[in-house]
Design a protein around this motif. Structure first.
Motif, PDB file in Angstrom:
ATOM      1  N   ARG A  43       3.735   0.580   1.680  1.00  0.00           N
ATOM      2  CA  ARG A  43       3.061   0.993   0.450  1.00  0.00           C
ATOM      3  C   ARG A  43       2.091  -0.084  -0.033  1.00  0.00           C
ATOM      4  NH1 ARG A  43       6.762   2.065  -4.700  1.00  0.00           N
ATOM      5  NH2 ARG A  43       7.040  -0.187  -4.385  1.00  0.00           N
ATOM      6  N   LYS A  44       2.511  -1.344   0.022  1.00  0.00           N
ATOM      7  CA  LYS A  44       1.634  -2.441  -0.394  1.00  0.00           C
ATOM      8  C   LYS A  44       0.402  -2.532   0.500  1.00  0.00           C
ATOM      9  CE  LYS A  44       1.596  -7.373  -1.490  1.00  0.00           C
ATOM     10  NZ  LYS A  44       0.333  -7.609  -0.790  1.00  0.00           N
ATOM     11  N   THR A  47      -1.995   0.141  -0.487  1.00  0.00           N
ATOM     12  CA  THR A  47      -2.639  -0.218  -1.757  1.00  0.00           C
ATOM     13  C   THR A  47      -3.733  -1.250  -1.542  1.00  0.00           C
ATOM     14  OG1 THR A  47      -0.576   0.224  -2.968  1.00  0.00           O
ATOM     15  CG2 THR A  47      -2.246  -1.114  -4.082  1.00  0.00           C
ATOM     16  N   ASN A  50      -6.748   0.397   0.045  1.00  0.00           N
ATOM     17  CA  ASN A  50      -7.484   1.191  -0.948  1.00  0.00           C
ATOM     18  C   ASN A  50      -8.342   0.298  -1.842  1.00  0.00           C
ATOM     19  OD1 ASN A  50      -6.544   3.674  -0.092  1.00  0.00           O
ATOM     20  ND2 ASN A  50      -4.762   3.649  -1.449  1.00  0.00           N
ATOM     21  N   LYS A  51      -7.796  -0.854  -2.251  1.00  0.00           N
ATOM     22  CA  LYS A  51      -8.560  -1.777  -3.087  1.00  0.00           C
ATOM     23  C   LYS A  51      -9.773  -2.316  -2.338  1.00  0.00           C
ATOM     24  CE  LYS A  51      -4.846  -3.418  -6.119  1.00  0.00           C
ATOM     25  NZ  LYS A  51      -4.047  -4.600  -6.539  1.00  0.00           N
TER      26      LYS A  51
END
Length: 248
Positions: A43-44, A47, A50-51
């Motif tokens: 998940r990290k 994320t 995506n950033k």
């Protein structure tokens, strides 16, 4: 009363059996923990990706001039508004600065300058000192006594900003006060004493001009002793920069 026979007497390794049972339970627990940790890492990672994509898109749009964030808000712009697609040059950069947008037509244009903005300035037309007097201090330079009273106010305006510096000579003492209208707390006037109770026999005109400049109200004062003339000019150009004088 029941009788319990220990492992030594029964020949069974009770501690080993219990340890093996707990090891199997710990294995299941460790597997769940590992799966949870792996999901958190995944998940990290998503994320972070995506950033990175979001930053890449934003920086790319800004680099191409498609997004303007100078005002604090993201404003999308048309490709026709991009300045880097077309190029404009000027022969004398000291007169004008030019730029071209995407829709600019090819060609050359001629610019005629009819008037340039200039600072407001004023100067004494002749010597200002009393004839034959020393210029080391105000008292001797202008022949002032303790009975003489002098009031001079220089007021300036820059748009909505209004300030003034008041020069007062009374009872042989000089004072300089700066006032900025509406610049204090809660919109009150700000009043600052730059010079207070200075004996004019110990105060020169050059020192007085330094106090005027120290007031920083948008004007620069100077005194040229060699020609005995006083000069005053605004620091900025433009019709909104105003200067006025009064003897009140």
């Amino acid at each position: 009363m029941p009788v319990r026979i220990g492992g030594l007497a029964s020949g069974m390794d009770i501690d080993g059996i219990v340890s093996d049972l707990m090891k199997a339970e710990r294995t299941r627990t460790d597997k769940v923990t590992q799966e949870k940790t792996l999901l958190e890492w995944t998940r990290k990672a998503y994320t972070d990706v995506n950033k990175l994509f979001a930053e890449f898109i934003l920086r790319t749009r800004e680099s191409f001039g498609l997004t303007d964030s100078s005002s604090g808000f993201l404003v999308n712009q048309s490709v026709r508004g991009l300045k880097w697609i077309r190029r404009a040059t000027v022969g004398d950069v000291g007169i004008a600065d030019v730029s071209a947008r995407a829709g600019a037509a090819n060609g050359a244009n001629e610019l005629t300058v009819t008037q340039l903005a200039a600072n407001w300035s004023a100067a004494s037309s002749d010597g200002i000192s009393a004839a034959g007097q020393s210029r080391s201090n105000l008292a001797s330079q202008f022949g002032l006594t303790d009975e003489d009273v002098v009031h001079l106010t220089i007021s300036t305006g820059t748009g909505t900003k209004e300030q003034k510096v008041q020069i007062t000579i009374e009872n042989g003492m000089a004072s300089v006060i700066k006032t900025s209208y509406g610049a204090g707390e809660d919109g009150e006037d700000s009043v600052i004493s730059l010079l207070s109770g200075k004996d004019i026999s110990d105060l020169s005109l050059k020192e007085l001009t330094r106090q005027i400049n120290r007031a920083d109200i948008g004007v620069t004062a100077s005194y040229e002793e060699s020609i005995d003339r006083f000069f005053l000019q605004t620091n900025q150009t433009g019709a909104e920069n105003t200067v006025s004088f009064s003897d009140e």
